[in-house]
Design an enzyme around this catalytic site. Structure first.
Site, PDB file in Angstrom:
ATOM      1  N   GLY A  14      12.642   0.252   0.323  1.00  0.00           N
ATOM      2  CA  GLY A  14      11.946   2.201   0.472  1.00  0.00           C
ATOM      3  C   GLY A  14      12.265   1.943   2.127  1.00  0.00           C
ATOM      4  O   GLY A  14      11.250   1.310   2.425  1.00  0.00           O
ATOM      5  N   GLU A 106       6.616  -5.641   1.162  1.00  0.00           N
ATOM      6  CA  GLU A 106       6.839  -7.247   0.034  1.00  0.00           C
ATOM      7  C   GLU A 106       7.388  -7.505  -0.673  1.00  0.00           C
ATOM      8  O   GLU A 106       8.204  -8.607  -0.204  1.00  0.00           O
ATOM      9  CB  GLU A 106       5.992  -6.441  -0.812  1.00  0.00           C
ATOM     10  CG  GLU A 106       5.216  -8.074  -1.614  1.00  0.00           C
ATOM     11  CD  GLU A 106       5.538  -7.916  -3.256  1.00  0.00           C
ATOM     12  OE1 GLU A 106       6.114  -9.224  -3.297  1.00  0.00           O
ATOM     13  OE2 GLU A 106       6.431  -7.010  -4.066  1.00  0.00           O
ATOM     14  N   THR A 128       5.640   0.035   4.566  1.00  0.00           N
ATOM     15  CA  THR A 128       5.078   0.688   3.169  1.00  0.00           C
ATOM     16  C   THR A 128       4.834   1.468   4.034  1.00  0.00           C
ATOM     17  O   THR A 128       3.966   1.433   3.464  1.00  0.00           O
ATOM     18  CB  THR A 128       5.607  -0.791   1.979  1.00  0.00           C
ATOM     19  OG1 THR A 128       5.517   0.581   0.874  1.00  0.00           O
ATOM     20  CG2 THR A 128       4.649  -1.554   2.489  1.00  0.00           C
ATOM     21  N   ASP A 130       3.665   2.134   0.837  1.00  0.00           N
ATOM     22  CA  ASP A 130       2.410   1.599  -0.177  1.00  0.00           C
ATOM     23  C   ASP A 130       1.163   0.359   0.836  1.00  0.00           C
ATOM     24  O   ASP A 130      -0.287   0.235  -0.566  1.00  0.00           O
ATOM     25  CB  ASP A 130       3.208   0.822  -0.932  1.00  0.00           C
ATOM     26  CG  ASP A 130       4.180   1.198  -1.909  1.00  0.00           C
ATOM     27  OD1 ASP A 130       3.387   2.294  -1.291  1.00  0.00           O
ATOM     28  OD2 ASP A 130       4.898   0.575  -2.300  1.00  0.00           O
ATOM     29  N   ARG A 165      -8.778  24.746 -14.165  1.00  0.00           N
ATOM     30  CA  ARG A 165      -8.297  23.400 -14.587  1.00  0.00           C
ATOM     31  C   ARG A 165      -8.059  21.817 -14.478  1.00  0.00           C
ATOM     32  O   ARG A 165      -9.101  21.980 -13.222  1.00  0.00           O
ATOM     33  CB  ARG A 165      -6.603  23.581 -14.680  1.00  0.00           C
ATOM     34  CG  ARG A 165      -6.161  24.708 -14.922  1.00  0.00           C
ATOM     35  CD  ARG A 165      -4.201  24.925 -14.730  1.00  0.00           C
ATOM     36  NE  ARG A 165      -3.469  26.272 -15.177  1.00  0.00           N
ATOM     37  CZ  ARG A 165      -2.718  27.329 -15.544  1.00  0.00           C
ATOM     38  NH1 ARG A 165      -2.333  26.990 -13.869  1.00  0.00           N
ATOM     39  NH2 ARG A 165      -2.317  27.500 -15.960  1.00  0.00           N
ATOM     40  N   ARG A 174       3.136   1.028  -6.658  1.00  0.00           N
ATOM     41  CA  ARG A 174       3.407  -0.139  -7.816  1.00  0.00           C
ATOM     42  C   ARG A 174       2.571  -1.086  -8.829  1.00  0.00           C
ATOM     43  O   ARG A 174       1.954  -1.132  -9.588  1.00  0.00           O
ATOM     44  CB  ARG A 174       4.939  -0.185  -8.026  1.00  0.00           C
ATOM     45  CG  ARG A 174       5.728   0.850  -8.654  1.00  0.00           C
ATOM     46  CD  ARG A 174       7.196  -0.506  -8.009  1.00  0.00           C
ATOM     47  NE  ARG A 174       7.143  -0.478  -6.188  1.00  0.00           N
ATOM     48  CZ  ARG A 174       8.055  -0.654  -5.692  1.00  0.00           C
ATOM     49  NH1 ARG A 174       8.643  -1.670  -6.484  1.00  0.00           N
ATOM     50  NH2 ARG A 174       8.448  -1.213  -4.689  1.00  0.00           N
ATOM     51  N   GLU A 228       0.776   5.474  -9.868  1.00  0.00           N
ATOM     52  CA  GLU A 228       1.519   5.377 -10.602  1.00  0.00           C
ATOM     53  C   GLU A 228       1.625   4.143 -11.303  1.00  0.00           C
ATOM     54  O   GLU A 228       2.106   4.184 -12.337  1.00  0.00           O
ATOM     55  CB  GLU A 228       3.401   5.608 -10.187  1.00  0.00           C
ATOM     56  CG  GLU A 228       3.410   4.783  -8.534  1.00  0.00           C
ATOM     57  CD  GLU A 228       4.998   4.284  -8.499  1.00  0.00           C
ATOM     58  OE1 GLU A 228       5.714   5.385  -9.004  1.00  0.00           O
ATOM     59  OE2 GLU A 228       4.698   3.418  -7.210  1.00  0.00           O
ATOM     60  N   GLN A 284       6.188  11.890  -0.717  1.00  0.00           N
ATOM     61  CA  GLN A 284       5.463  11.355  -0.013  1.00  0.00           C
ATOM     62  C   GLN A 284       6.208  10.074   0.925  1.00  0.00           C
ATOM     63  O   GLN A 284       5.306   9.510   2.165  1.00  0.00           O
ATOM     64  CB  GLN A 284       4.340  10.943  -0.962  1.00  0.00           C
ATOM     65  CG  GLN A 284       4.980   9.655  -1.410  1.00  0.00           C
ATOM     66  CD  GLN A 284       4.178   9.473  -2.905  1.00  0.00           C
ATOM     67  OE1 GLN A 284       2.530   8.866  -2.548  1.00  0.00           O
ATOM     68  NE2 GLN A 284       4.930  10.331  -3.747  1.00  0.00           N
TER      69      GLN A 284
HETATM   70  O1  F6P Z   1       8.083   1.620  -0.885  1.00  0.00           O
HETATM   71  C1  F6P Z   1       7.192   1.531  -2.055  1.00  0.00           C
HETATM   72  C2  F6P Z   1       7.797   2.590  -2.988  1.00  0.00           C
HETATM   73  O2  F6P Z   1       7.709   3.589  -2.154  1.00  0.00           O
HETATM   74  C3  F6P Z   1       6.845   2.358  -4.697  1.00  0.00           C
HETATM   75  O3  F6P Z   1       5.488   3.162  -4.694  1.00  0.00           O
HETATM   76  C4  F6P Z   1       7.784   3.283  -5.257  1.00  0.00           C
HETATM   77  O4  F6P Z   1       7.894   2.655  -6.384  1.00  0.00           O
HETATM   78  C5  F6P Z   1       9.089   2.467  -4.594  1.00  0.00           C
HETATM   79  O5  F6P Z   1       8.890   2.595  -3.278  1.00  0.00           O
HETATM   80  C6  F6P Z   1      10.680   3.233  -5.018  1.00  0.00           C
HETATM   81  O6  F6P Z   1      11.138   3.093  -4.908  1.00  0.00           O
HETATM   82  P1  F6P Z   1      12.823   3.325  -4.543  1.00  0.00           P
HETATM   83  O7  F6P Z   1      12.890   4.933  -6.436  1.00  0.00           O
HETATM   84  O8  F6P Z   1      13.394   4.521  -3.911  1.00  0.00           O
HETATM   85  O9  F6P Z   1      13.715   2.562  -5.372  1.00  0.00           O
END
Ligand code: F6P
Length: 352
Positions: A14, A106, A128, A130, A165, A174, A228, A284
């Protein structure tokens, strides 16, 4: 020029803000050392398909503040391609590379470690949003994502307050809840839910009671941040490639996440409080890097180029405390750095 030493650079997995600052740093450090730098387009896919371009001070100027990666990226692993690792080895020879600098998270760094074990001369840079790469305090892109998420939470706070609210924001993460923890703490969130602390019936009950107690105390709105990858009863709730059929047509919904939406429904039903859910998704991960990420990218890029010069292959640059150092890629591979519970507990003092 024929015998000039040549190094390659690629960005895998990513994207994240700060990659271009790192590319610029590597290129503009390596050239005065006598290297020619070749940028590999679209990660391993581009490596195998011979997609590349020579990088120099002209095409790496004015990119320090640009999000994404000028090289393009992909999530394709050479280990999933028939004969892929062999083709990467061949590509090294074809391009005449003395070494390759790989910017990855990673996943990319784990497969890079395998390639390094095969004898390829590789140096890694952790990136990353993350922040889940082991052996480094921070990765490139993390602080920018935290800032974007914290800004989003500030915005949600004002509308939550006006409408009385409960507002949930789902952020990426992830396997580790770094963005949720840091952004939630910066916003004074009432709860932060992360993969490291799986939800169960008891925790959901506690959460609902906390929201009701806030209401009784006259706090008529609440903010909850949800990573997430937050697990519910030890089951991952991440979804990817869900099929939805609408008027006879089947659509595949790509992307991860969805846990906040389910939680929002449950909280609303159990507490009777009006609840709304937002998700930051790819917002983000895009756009201008904050200064911290640019500076980290520059420090990492310079150190990675020095490692290449010293032929210290199979290592990844890392931040430990204030020191820019390096660690063996094998120590980084096949595992994630989860949230430091001491920091989470500091954030948790302000819950409710
Ligand atoms: O780069 C890591 C991340 O941002 C994760 O937090 C996310 O779940 C994932 O990439 C989603 O990436 P893509 O949809 O681009 O594969």
């Amino acid at each position: 020029m024929g015998h000039q030493k040549r190094i390659g650079i690629l960005t895998g997995g990513g994207d994240c803000p700060g990659l271009n600052a790192a590319i610029r740093a590597v290129v503009q450090t390596a050239i005065p050392m006598g290297y020619e730098v070749i940028g590999i387009r679209n990660a391993w896919e581009g490596f195998i398909n011979n997609e590349n371009e020579i990088l120099d001070s002209n095409n790496t100027t004015g990119i320090i503040e640009r999000g994404g990666t000028i090289l393009g990226t992909s999530r394709v692993s050479p280990f999933r391609i028939e004969g892929g690792p062999q083709q990467v080895g061949d590509g090294f020879n074809k391009l005449g590379l003395e070494a390759l600098v790989v910017l990855g998270g990673e996943g990319t760094l784990s497969l890079t470690s395998r390639l390094a074990d095969m004898g390829l001369s590789i140096v890694g840079i952790p990136k990353t949003i993350d922040n889940d790469v082991r052996e480094t305090d921070y990765t490139i892109g993390f602080q920018t994502a935290v800032q974007i998420a914290a800004d989003a939470l500030d915005r949600l706070r004002s509308t939550a307050e006006s409408h009385h609210r409960v507002m949930l924001l789902e952020v990426m993460g992830r396997q580790a809840g770094w963005i949720a923890t840091y952004a939630g703490m910066a916003n004074g969130a009432d709860a932060i839910l992360i993969p490291e602390v799986p939800l169960d019936e008891g925790k959901i009950e506690e959460l609902c009671q906390m929201l009701e107690a806030r209401k009784r105390r006259g706090r008529n709105f609440s903010i909850i941040v949800v990573a997430e990858g937050t697990k519910w009863e030890d089951k991952p709730v991440l979804r990817r490639g869900v099929d939805i059929t609408q008027q006879g047509e089947t659509y595949r919904i790509e992307g991860l996440g969805g846990i906040a939406r389910i939680l929002g429904e449950v909280i609303g039903r159990r507490t009777g409080l009006e609840t709304r859910v937002s998700s930051l998704d790819y917002i983000q991960r895009g756009g201008t890097p904050v200064a911290y990420d640019r500076n980290l990218a520059i420090a990492f890029g310079v150190r990675a180029t020095e490692l290449v010069k010293q032929k210290r292959y199979g290592e990844m640059v890392a931040l430990k405390g204030k020191a820019i150092t390096s660690v063996p890629l094998s120590k980084v591979a096949n595992g994630v750095k989860t949230v430091d519970m001491n920091i989470y507990e500091v954030a948790a003092r302000f819950f409710g």
